[in-house]
Design a protein around this motif. Structure first.
Motif, PDB file in Angstrom:
ATOM      1  N   VAL A  74      16.118  10.832  15.166  1.00  0.00           N
ATOM      2  CA  VAL A  74      15.671  11.772  14.138  1.00  0.00           C
ATOM      3  C   VAL A  74      15.985  11.228  12.746  1.00  0.00           C
ATOM      4  O   VAL A  74      16.921  10.444  12.569  1.00  0.00           O
ATOM      5  N   ALA A  75      15.180  11.675  11.778  1.00  0.00           N
ATOM      6  CA  ALA A  75      15.387  11.315  10.375  1.00  0.00           C
ATOM      7  C   ALA A  75      16.263  12.385   9.722  1.00  0.00           C
ATOM      8  O   ALA A  75      16.060  13.574   9.932  1.00  0.00           O
ATOM      9  N   LEU A  76      17.244  11.953   8.955  1.00  0.00           N
ATOM     10  CA  LEU A  76      18.120  12.873   8.219  1.00  0.00           C
ATOM     11  C   LEU A  76      17.956  12.594   6.728  1.00  0.00           C
ATOM     12  O   LEU A  76      18.089  11.445   6.291  1.00  0.00           O
ATOM     13  N   HIS A  77      17.671  13.627   5.940  1.00  0.00           N
ATOM     14  CA  HIS A  77      17.574  13.450   4.492  1.00  0.00           C
ATOM     15  C   HIS A  77      18.994  13.410   3.923  1.00  0.00           C
ATOM     16  O   HIS A  77      19.735  14.390   4.013  1.00  0.00           O
ATOM     17  N   THR A  78      19.377  12.264   3.366  1.00  0.00           N
ATOM     18  CA  THR A  78      20.744  12.069   2.849  1.00  0.00           C
ATOM     19  C   THR A  78      20.674  11.540   1.416  1.00  0.00           C
ATOM     20  O   THR A  78      21.023  10.396   1.137  1.00  0.00           O
ATOM     21  N   PRO A  79      20.214  12.389   0.478  1.00  0.00           N
ATOM     22  CA  PRO A  79      20.018  11.933  -0.904  1.00  0.00           C
ATOM     23  C   PRO A  79      21.330  11.594  -1.603  1.00  0.00           C
ATOM     24  O   PRO A  79      22.404  11.977  -1.154  1.00  0.00           O
ATOM     25  N   GLY A  80      21.186  10.878  -2.730  1.00  0.00           N
ATOM     26  CA  GLY A  80      22.348  10.527  -3.545  1.00  0.00           C
ATOM     27  C   GLY A  80      22.214   9.116  -4.098  1.00  0.00           C
ATOM     28  O   GLY A  80      22.253   8.893  -5.300  1.00  0.00           O
ATOM     29  N   HIS A  81      22.025   8.138  -3.199  1.00  0.00           N
ATOM     30  CA  HIS A  81      21.739   6.772  -3.651  1.00  0.00           C
ATOM     31  C   HIS A  81      20.383   6.771  -4.343  1.00  0.00           C
ATOM     32  O   HIS A  81      20.213   6.177  -5.415  1.00  0.00           O
ATOM     33  N   THR A  82      19.418   7.437  -3.725  1.00  0.00           N
ATOM     34  CA  THR A  82      18.129   7.776  -4.350  1.00  0.00           C
ATOM     35  C   THR A  82      17.812   9.211  -3.927  1.00  0.00           C
ATOM     36  O   THR A  82      18.394   9.713  -2.960  1.00  0.00           O
ATOM     37  N   PRO A  83      16.864   9.873  -4.607  1.00  0.00           N
ATOM     38  CA  PRO A  83      16.551  11.261  -4.231  1.00  0.00           C
ATOM     39  C   PRO A  83      15.993  11.401  -2.816  1.00  0.00           C
ATOM     40  O   PRO A  83      16.188  12.422  -2.167  1.00  0.00           O
ATOM     41  N   PRO A  85       0.821  -1.210   0.000  1.00  0.00           N
ATOM     42  CA  PRO A  85       0.000   0.000   0.000  1.00  0.00           C
ATOM     43  C   PRO A  85       0.854   1.259   0.000  1.00  0.00           C
ATOM     44  O   PRO A  85       2.054   1.206   0.281  1.00  0.00           O
ATOM     45  N   ALA A  86       0.240   2.393  -0.298  1.00  0.00           N
ATOM     46  CA  ALA A  86       0.965   3.671  -0.301  1.00  0.00           C
ATOM     47  C   ALA A  86       1.444   3.999   1.111  1.00  0.00           C
ATOM     48  O   ALA A  86       0.826   3.593   2.096  1.00  0.00           O
ATOM     49  N   PRO A  87       2.556   4.740   1.234  1.00  0.00           N
ATOM     50  CA  PRO A  87       2.996   5.181   2.563  1.00  0.00           C
ATOM     51  C   PRO A  87       1.896   6.000   3.255  1.00  0.00           C
ATOM     52  O   PRO A  87       1.133   6.711   2.604  1.00  0.00           O
ATOM     53  N   ASP A  88       1.857   5.895   4.576  1.00  0.00           N
ATOM     54  CA  ASP A  88       0.885   6.670   5.362  1.00  0.00           C
ATOM     55  C   ASP A  88       1.363   8.100   5.577  1.00  0.00           C
ATOM     56  O   ASP A  88       0.555   9.023   5.659  1.00  0.00           O
ATOM     57  N   ARG A  89       2.689   8.268   5.714  1.00  0.00           N
ATOM     58  CA  ARG A  89       3.225   9.596   6.009  1.00  0.00           C
ATOM     59  C   ARG A  89       4.533   9.792   5.265  1.00  0.00           C
ATOM     60  O   ARG A  89       5.281   8.833   5.041  1.00  0.00           O
ATOM     61  N   TRP A  90       4.818  11.037   4.930  1.00  0.00           N
ATOM     62  CA  TRP A  90       6.091  11.384   4.287  1.00  0.00           C
ATOM     63  C   TRP A  90       7.094  11.837   5.353  1.00  0.00           C
ATOM     64  O   TRP A  90       6.797  12.720   6.156  1.00  0.00           O
ATOM     65  N   LEU A  91       8.250  11.230   5.359  1.00  0.00           N
ATOM     66  CA  LEU A  91       9.324  11.639   6.264  1.00  0.00           C
ATOM     67  C   LEU A  91       9.913  12.966   5.798  1.00  0.00           C
ATOM     68  O   LEU A  91      10.013  13.213   4.592  1.00  0.00           O
ATOM     69  N   VAL A  92      10.312  13.800   6.741  1.00  0.00           N
ATOM     70  CA  VAL A  92      11.003  15.045   6.391  1.00  0.00           C
ATOM     71  C   VAL A  92      12.310  15.143   7.169  1.00  0.00           C
ATOM     72  O   VAL A  92      12.485  14.502   8.208  1.00  0.00           O
ATOM     73  N   ASP A  93      13.215  15.950   6.656  1.00  0.00           N
ATOM     74  CA  ASP A  93      14.522  16.132   7.274  1.00  0.00           C
ATOM     75  C   ASP A  93      14.378  16.645   8.705  1.00  0.00           C
ATOM     76  O   ASP A  93      13.566  17.533   8.974  1.00  0.00           O
ATOM     77  N   ASP A  94      15.163  16.082   9.607  1.00  0.00           N
ATOM     78  CA  ASP A  94      15.190  16.484  11.029  1.00  0.00           C
ATOM     79  C   ASP A  94      13.897  16.174  11.784  1.00  0.00           C
ATOM     80  O   ASP A  94      13.677  16.685  12.880  1.00  0.00           O
ATOM     81  N   GLU A  95      13.065  15.316  11.219  1.00  0.00           N
ATOM     82  CA  GLU A  95      11.826  14.916  11.894  1.00  0.00           C
ATOM     83  C   GLU A  95      12.153  13.977  13.049  1.00  0.00           C
ATOM     84  O   GLU A  95      12.962  13.064  12.919  1.00  0.00           O
ATOM     85  N   GLU A  96      11.480  14.196  14.189  1.00  0.00           N
ATOM     86  CA  GLU A  96      11.639  13.265  15.303  1.00  0.00           C
ATOM     87  C   GLU A  96      10.847  11.998  15.018  1.00  0.00           C
ATOM     88  O   GLU A  96       9.715  12.051  14.555  1.00  0.00           O
ATOM     89  N   LEU A  97      11.472  10.862  15.273  1.00  0.00           N
ATOM     90  CA  LEU A  97      10.841   9.586  14.984  1.00  0.00           C
ATOM     91  C   LEU A  97       9.914   9.165  16.125  1.00  0.00           C
ATOM     92  O   LEU A  97      10.065   9.618  17.260  1.00  0.00           O
TER      93      LEU A  97
END
Length: 214
Positions: free
Chosen positions: A129-138, A111-123
């Motif tokens: 925390v989530a860190l956006h580290t693009p390069g391998h994928t966007p 199924p589709a994801p329920d929520r979109w993760l964002v940079d520096d979001e508390e888990l």
């Protein structure tokens, strides 16, 4: 004196046809857990959660290559946990069937994801925390647990290696920047859980990784 906080529960084990590292992170007090990258074997993941007495509330993904989310739908169905992904990887998530055909892997709809993760979001569980580290994928994400000195790097950083950038949306300059600016700014003593293969230590990669030095 305050008593020391009990250590996070953490178990990592390979799952699925491409042996992606799946990680369980549990809060020892609330018994709530995150599952990172359930790329297969949902029954095994559930058994490990049960063995630790944990209830998964959130299924989070470092990125949307097939081997990191093949069992996400089944695990959500079994547990009621929510699915989380960075929006920039939605195109990969939506093309799971095509990815499976390319790699000769059986396709199970997710199924589709329920929520979109964002940079520096508390888990969920409030332990990282989530860190956006693009390069391998966007939309590649890393997950940083400061108290535990634990970094889940997905396919961005490996032991003496980095993620490939020749698949959909990969970019060499971007992955190097993500590693140097985001990951190498964290605690050198941190244990790095990679997307495949063994753990490593962040300081060792900063000094010895042949692809990206600090």
């Amino acid at each position: 004196m305050n008593p020391a906080k009990p250590a996070l529960i953490r178990e990592t084990f390979p799952v699925g046809p491409l042996q992606c590292n799946c990680t369980i992170i549990g809060d020892p007090i609330s018994k709530k857990a995150l599952v990172v990258d359930p790329g297969g074997n949902p029954e095994q993941i559930l058994a490990r959660l049960d063995a630790h007495g944990l209830k998964v509330v959130s299924i989070i993904h470092t990125h949307a290559h097939l081997d990191h989310f093949l069992a996400s739908g089944q695990l959500k169905e079994m547990t009621g946990a929510t699915l989380h992904l960075h929006k920039d990887d939605q195109f990969l998530w939506d093309n799971l069937e095509m990815q499976c055909q390319m790699f000769g892997v059986p396709y199970t709809p997710v199924p589709a994801p329920d929520r979109w993760l964002v940079d520096d979001e508390e888990l969920a569980c409030g332990c990282g925390v989530a860190l956006h580290t693009p390069g391998h994928t966007p939309g590649s994400m890393s997950f940083w647990f400061a108290d535990a000195k634990l970094l889940i790097a997905g396919d961005t950083l490996f032991r003496r290696g980095i993620g490939r950038t020749d698949l959909w949306g990969g970019d060499q300059a971007t992955i190097v920047r993500s590693i140097k600016q985001r990951l190498y700014s964290l605690d050198e003593q941190a244990t790095v859980v990679t997307g495949h293969g063994p753990d490593t230590r962040l300081g060792d990669e900063m000094r010895q990784n042949p692809f990206v030095r600090a």
